[in-house]
Design an enzyme around this catalytic site. Structure first.
Site, PDB file in Angstrom:
ATOM      1  N   ASP A 119       1.388   1.267   5.526  1.00 34.70           N
ATOM      2  CA  ASP A 119       0.405   2.011   6.304  1.00 34.70           C
ATOM      3  C   ASP A 119       0.462   3.469   5.858  1.00 34.70           C
ATOM      4  O   ASP A 119       1.382   4.187   6.220  1.00 34.70           O
ATOM      5  CB  ASP A 119       0.718   1.868   7.804  1.00 34.70           C
ATOM      6  CG  ASP A 119      -0.320   2.560   8.673  1.00 34.70           C
ATOM      7  OD1 ASP A 119      -1.412   2.891   8.148  1.00 34.70           O
ATOM      8  OD2 ASP A 119      -0.043   2.787   9.855  1.00 34.70           O
ATOM      9  N   GLU A 120      -0.477   3.878   5.052  1.00 42.95           N
ATOM     10  CA  GLU A 120      -0.524   5.225   4.486  1.00 42.95           C
ATOM     11  C   GLU A 120       0.824   5.657   3.883  1.00 42.95           C
ATOM     12  O   GLU A 120       1.364   6.705   4.237  1.00 42.95           O
ATOM     13  CB  GLU A 120      -0.945   6.233   5.557  1.00 42.95           C
ATOM     14  CG  GLU A 120      -2.269   5.897   6.195  1.00 42.95           C
ATOM     15  CD  GLU A 120      -2.856   7.098   6.916  1.00 42.95           C
ATOM     16  OE1 GLU A 120      -2.299   7.493   7.949  1.00 42.95           O
ATOM     17  OE2 GLU A 120      -3.853   7.645   6.415  1.00 42.95           O
TER      18      GLU A 120
END
Ligand SMILES: *[C@@H]1O[C@H](CO)[C@@H](O)[C@H](O)[C@H]1NC(C)=O
Ligand SMILES: *[C@@H]1O[C@H](CO)[C@@H](O)[C@H](O)[C@H]1NC(C)=O
Ligand SMILES: *[C@@H]1O[C@H](CO)[C@@H](O)[C@H](O)[C@H]1NC(C)=O
Ligand SMILES: *[C@@H]1O[C@H](CO)[C@@H](O)[C@H](O)[C@H]1NC(C)=O
Ligand SMILES: *[C@@H]1O[C@H](CO)[C@@H](O)[C@H](O)[C@H]1NC(C)=O
Ligand SMILES: *[C@@H]1O[C@H](CO)[C@@H](O)[C@H](O)[C@H]1NC(C)=O
Ligand SMILES: *[C@@H]1O[C@H](CO)[C@@H](O)[C@H](O)[C@H]1NC(C)=O
Ligand SMILES: *[C@@H]1O[C@H](CO)[C@@H](O)[C@H](O)[C@H]1NC(C)=O
Ligand SMILES: *[C@@H]1O[C@H](CO)[C@@H](O)[C@H](O)[C@H]1NC(C)=O
Ligand SMILES: *[C@@H]1O[C@H](CO)[C@@H](O)[C@H](O)[C@H]1NC(C)=O
Length: 482
Positions: A119-120
Site C-alpha cells: 500500500d503506497e
C-alpha cells in the site's frame, strides 16, 4: 446497394463502441480499518444499489471476498507492506499467498482483476522500509500466478504514491521521479510493460494543498476562479491536471511514455482538518467526475484518458493510522454506517446516491461527562480515552472543534464507550462518566452510536454470545472445582 448504405454508420458505431468500452470506469476504495465495520454483505449491497462495478481492497479479507463472490464487481486485492520482505525473498511464500488469498475466491467466481503489491510502498515518509522489496515481491507473485495458470486473468500492479514524482519548479514539463526511487521505478515500469499491466497511481490534490505545495484551495477544487498555472504555453486550471501531467513527464523521461494509467486513489476528506469539509468534498468529487466524463484529457495528453479510476474512499474508517493527519479517518463518500455525505452521480443511471439499508446499531445510548461532580480530572481522563478512541473530529477546524469544555470531554468519553460496544464499565472514567439516552449531538458535530453487527467477530457469532459462553464456562469451571 441498400446493404452498402449502412456499412459506414455501422463501422462508426463499432468504432464508438470499441472506443467507449476502453474508456475508464469508476471504482471505489473499500477499506476495513474500522472498530465496527459495516458488514460486508451490506457493503456489497451498497455498491450494487449505487451501480459501482469496481472495488479496490487494501487486503484480502476472506469475509469481504466471500461477500463479493458472484457479485459481478471487479475486485483489486491488496498485499500489505508488512508482507513484502517475505514475498521478495521466497517464491514459496508467494505461491502460498496466491493459493490462500486468491485461487480459492476465484473459484467462487469473484472477479479479481489486480493484485497490488503493498500500500503506497514508495511513500517518502516510509524511507527505504518497503520499496526495496517491491520488484522482487511482484516478480514472485507473478511467477506464482503463472504456476496457478492465473496470469492472464489477474494482473500484478504496484500503487505509486502522489509523492513519488514531482517537479521543483512546479512545472509539469519538468516532472521526474524522486531520485531515491528512480532506479526502482524503472524496474517497476519494466516489469509492468513485460506483463502488460497498467501503472497504478494515487493523486491527491487535497494533500498537495494541505502540505502547502503552492496551490490555492480554488485550484485544488476545480474552481473557474482559480488562477491558472502557466507552464510554457500550457495552461493548468486545476491541481489534478497539473499532477497528472507531472507524472506523464516523469514516465516519459523514464522511457515509458505510453504505459496505461489507473488512478488508484483520488478523493477529498470531510473532517479532521480545516477545509476538509463536506461541501469541499462534494465540489472536488463533482470536479473529478466531470473531468473523467468530458474526456478532454490534460494539456500534455489531450483526449487520452486513464484506463480506470478509484474514488477514495467508500466509507469512513475510525481506526486508520493518523500519522499523516486526522483527516485520514474521514475520506468516505459515505459515513461509517453507509449514509451518503453529499450527492454526486456515480453512474449516469443513478441520479443520486443510495444509502445502506437496514443498518443495525447499538441502542440509542451515549456516554457523557457527569457535570454534577468534581470535574478536575475530566480533561486528563478524556486525553486517556482519546489514545484509543477516535477524537479526530475534535481537532482544529473539524466538525466538533466548537464543542467547548466539557463538551469535548463528553465526545471523547462517548467515542470510547461506543468502540467498547456500550459496555457499562467503558463509561466509568473514575466515576466521571454517565450514560444518557438523550443524543448529545450539536450542529455538525455528531456523537455516533456504533454498528451492532461487526464482521470482525462474525466467525464466533455476536460478541454477546461470546461473553455469555465465557460466563457459562466460568460458572461450570467454578462448579467443577467446589
Ligand atoms: C530480495 O530477494 C532476493 C532473493 O532472495 C535477495 O537476493 C535480495 O537481497 C532481496 N532484496 C532485499 C532488498 O532484501
Ligand atoms: C493472506 O493474506 C493475509 C493478509 O492479507 C495474510 O495475513 C496471510 O498470511 C496470507 N496468506 C498467506 C498464505 O500468505
Ligand atoms: C507558485 O505559483 C505561482 C503561480 O501560481 C508561480 O508564479 C510561482 O512561481 C510558484 N512558486 C513556486 C515556488 O512554485
Ligand atoms: C532517472 O533515470 C532515468 C533513466 O535512467 C534518467 O534519465 C534520469 O535522469 C533519472 N532521474 C533522476 C532524477 O535521477
Ligand atoms: C505563459 O507563459 C509564456 C512564456 O513562458 C507566455 O508567452 C504566455 O503569454 C503565457 N500565457 C499566459 C496565458 O499567461
Ligand atoms: C480554509 O479555507 C478558507 C476559505 O474557504 C481559508 O480562508 C482558510 O485560510 C483555509 N484554512 C487553511 C488552514 O488553509
Ligand atoms: C502509523 O504509521 C506510522 C508511520 O508509518 C508508524 O510508525 C506507526 O507505527 C503506525 N501506527 C500504528 C498504530 O500502526
Ligand atoms: C484526580 O486524580 C488524582 C490522581 O489520579 C487523584 O488522586 C484524585 O483523587 C482525583 N481527583 C478527583 C476529584 O477525582
Ligand atoms: C465554529 O464556530 C465559529 C464561530 O462561532 C463558526 O464560524 C464556525 O462555522 C463553527 N464551525 C463549525 C464547524 O461549526
Ligand atoms: C477540550 O477543550 C479544552 C479547552 O479548550 C482543552 O484544554 C482540552 O484539551 C480539550 N480536550 C479534548 C479531549 O480535546
Amino acid at each position: 446497394m441498400s446493404d452498402h448504405r449502412y456499412s459506414f454508420p455501422a463501422a462508426l458505431t463499432l468504432i464508438t463502441i470499441l472506443f467507449t468500452s476502453r474508456v475508464q470506469s469508476i471504482g471505489v476504495n473499500w477499506g476495513t480499518s474500522a472498530s465496527h465495520p459495516l458488514p460486508p454483505s451490506k457493503v456489497v449491497e451498497l455498491l450494487k444499489l449505487n451501480k459501482i462495478t469496481k472495488v479496490k481492497l487494501f487486503d484480502s479479507n476472506p469475509q469481504v471476498l466471500e461477500a463479493l463472490s458472484n457479485s459481478v464487481i471487479d475486485v483489486t486485492v491488496g498485499i500489505p507492506n508488512s508482507m513484502l520482505r517475505t514475498l521478495n525473498s521466497s517464491v514459496k511464500s508467494a505461491e502460498s499467498w496466491v493459493h490462500d488469498n486468491l485461487t480459492r475466491y476465484l473459484s467462487a467466481r469473484t472477479r479479481i482483476e489486480y493484485i497490488t503489491i503493498g500500500d503506497e510502498p514508495f511513500l517518502q515518509s516510509y524511507g527505504s522500509r518497503f520499496y526495496p522489496f517491491v520488484v522482487g515481491a511482484a516478480i514472485n507473485i507473478e511467477a506464482a500466478l503463472i504456476r496457478a495458470k492465473l496470469s492472464k486473468k489477474v494482473k500484478v500492479v504496484i500503487p505509486c504514491s502522489f509523492d513519488a514524482f514531482g517537479s521543483e519548479s512546479g512545472q509539469p514539463s519538468k516532472g521526474h521521479f524522486r531520485p531515491d526511487i528512480n532506479k526502482t521505478m524503472i524496474q517497476v515500469l519494466n516489469f509492468l510493460t513485460k506483463t502488460q499491466s497498467p501503472f497504478f497511481v494515487n493523486i491527491s490534490p487535497f494533500l498537495s494543498y494541505y502540505q502547502n505545495k503552492n496551490i490555492s484551495l480554488d485550484f485544488a477544487l476545480f474552481k473557474e476562479a482559480a488562477r491558472p498555472h502557466n507552464d510554457t504555453h500550457r495552461l493548468y486550471k486545476n491541481s489534478f491536471e497539473l499532477s497528472y501531467d507531472t507524472l506523464i513527464t516523469a514516465l516519459t523521461v523514464a522511457g515509458f511514455p505510453n504505459i496505461d494509467i489507473v488512478i488508484s486513489q483520488i478523493g477529498w476528506p470531510t473532517d479532521g482538518a480545516p477545509n476538509a469539509t463536506v461541501s469541499n468534498a462534494e465540489i472536488f468529487t463533482k470536479g473529478i467526475l466531470d473531468h473523467f466524463r468530458n474526456k478532454k484529457g490534460t494539456p500534455i495528453r489531450p483526449r487520452v484518458m486513464p484506463l480506470e479510476f478509484y474514488i477514495h474512499a467508500l466509507l469512513d474508517e475510525d481506526q486508520r493510522n493518523i500519522t499523516v493527519g486526522n483527516f485520514e479517518r474521514h475520506w468516505g463518500v459515505f459515513t461509517f454506517d453507509g449514509q451518503a455525505k453529499y450527492q454526486v452521480e456515480f453512474s449516469q443511471s443513478t441520479k443520486s446516491l443510495v444509502n445502506a439499508r437496514s443498518v443495525e446499531y447499538f441502542a440509542s445510548r451515549w456516554c457523557v461527562v457527569n457535570n454534577n461532580i468534581d470535574m478536575s480530572n475530566a480533561t486528563a481522563r478524556a486525553m486517556e480515552a482519546c489514545t484509543n478512541a477516535d477524537c479526530t473530529a475534535l481537532s482544529p477546524g473539524s466538525s466538533c472543534f466548537n464543542l467547548s469544555w466539557p463538551g469535548n470531554v463528553s465526545y471523547a468519553f462517548n467515542s470510547y464507550y461506543q468502540q467498547h460496544d456500550q459496555r457499562a464499565d467503558s463509561c466509568d472514567f473514575g466515576g466521571l462518566g454517565m450514560i444518557t439516552t438523550v443524543d448529545p449531538s450539536v450542529g455538525k458535530c455528531r456523537f455516533n452510536v456504533e454498528l451492532k453487527a461487526s464482521f470482525s467477530v462474525s466467525l464466533l457469532g455476536s460478541k454477546f454470545d461470546c461473553s455469555l459462553m465465557l460466563i457459562v464456562l466460568m460458572v461450570w469451571l467454578l462448579l467443577e472445582r467446589f
